[in-house]
Design an enzyme around this catalytic site. Structure first.
Site, short mmCIF file in Angstrom:
data_model
loop_
_atom_site.label_atom_id
_atom_site.label_comp_id
_atom_site.label_asym_id
_atom_site.label_seq_id
_atom_site.Cartn_x
_atom_site.Cartn_y
_atom_site.Cartn_z
N TYR A 153 0.81 -0.56 -0.45
CA TYR A 153 -0.14 0.19 -0.03
C TYR A 153 0.71 1.62 0.36
CZ TYR A 153 -3.34 3.26 1.28
OH TYR A 153 -4.40 4.41 1.30
N LYS A 157 1.37 4.28 -2.86
CA LYS A 157 1.24 5.31 -2.38
C LYS A 157 2.56 6.79 -2.62
CE LYS A 157 -3.24 5.27 -1.26
NZ LYS A 157 -4.49 6.08 -1.89
#
Length: 257
Positions: A153, A157
């Protein structure tokens, strides 16, 4: 009247953003997966109660033709596309040594490629319109710092931050600004799921993982979707016209960079 499109608007941060932009006076296109039809229609109805026009659209932001249609249908349905909020995203909580290549690709298909497609298709349309525009993406504190058990994740990002900087420089001559918002811990379904998965890994009870992470917030509470929507409202409005290429923390004081 300006037109904004918000992806992932059926619930959570996306819904809060769509409702705030409607209160600001923008006409709104909201989109999400077909499986979220009931929730998205409720969002649309709430937007219309603000006195602006709204349409609901369905698609998969990881697929190029789907995003192209979302952009085209926004402009044909509401007359233009002036603000794109690439909000949709997914989380994964897992030790890196346990992540499969397929799981890695799934996260990056939505959080990375999905934002890329929303950025580029919106930019193409805005350039064709010739009136500039504002492109706003969903980043995260995880785009400024890597966290254990959230490695994939975080990597997606960090990519949004880089993409935002590059796009801002390329599209500035067209009057298009590109910025991103970086929430911390937000009281949404996504964070409920993150708490659940962290709890399973660390063998702690429901809510304990989120509580432990929230202890590091200077303002003493987790954020709401409305907190994030306030920042997006500013990025979508006239007062942010001279800002571009930035990924702004809205985390209550978790990171100081």
């Amino acid at each position: 009247m300006t037109v904004a499109h918000v992806t992932g608007a059926a619930r959570g941060i996306g819904k809060s953003i769509a409702l705030r932009l409607a209160r600001d006076g923008h006409n709104i296109a909201v989109s999400d997966l077909p499986s979220m039809e009931k929730e998205l229609e409720e969002t649309r109805k709430q937007i219309e109660s603000s006195g602006v026009r709204a349409i609901s659209l369905y698609g998969d932001i990881s697929q190029p033709q789907s995003v192209k249609k979302l952009v085209e249908n926004t402009a044909s349905g509401l007359g233009s596309l002036d603000i794109m909020v690439a909000n949709a995203g997914i989380a994964q909580t897992k030790a890196l040594l346990d992540v499969t290549p397929e799981e890695y690709d799934k996260v990056h298909a939505v959080n990375g490629r999905g934002v890329f497609l929303c950025y580029t298709e919106a930019a193409r349309w805005m350039i064709k319109q010739g009136t500039g525009g504002k492109i706003i993406g969903a980043c995260s504190i995880a785009g400024h710092k890597g966290f254990p058990l959230l490695g994939v994740y975080c990597s997606s990002k960090f990519g949004v931050r880089a993409l935002t900087q590059s796009a801002a420089q390329e599209w500035a001559p067209h009057g298009i600004t590109v910025n991103a918002y970086c929430p911390g811990i937000v009281d949404t379904q996504m964070w409920v799921e993150v708490d659940r998965d962290l709890g399973a890994i660390n063998k702690v009870g429901k809510g304990e993982s989120m509580k432990a992470m929230a202890q590091g917030i200077a303002l003493g509470r987790v954020s709401t979707g409305d907190d994030v929507a306030g920042l997006v409202s500013w990025l979508a409005g006239p007062d942010s016209t001279y800002m571009t290429g930035q990924s702004l923390l809205i985390d209550g004081g978790m990171l100081f960079v």
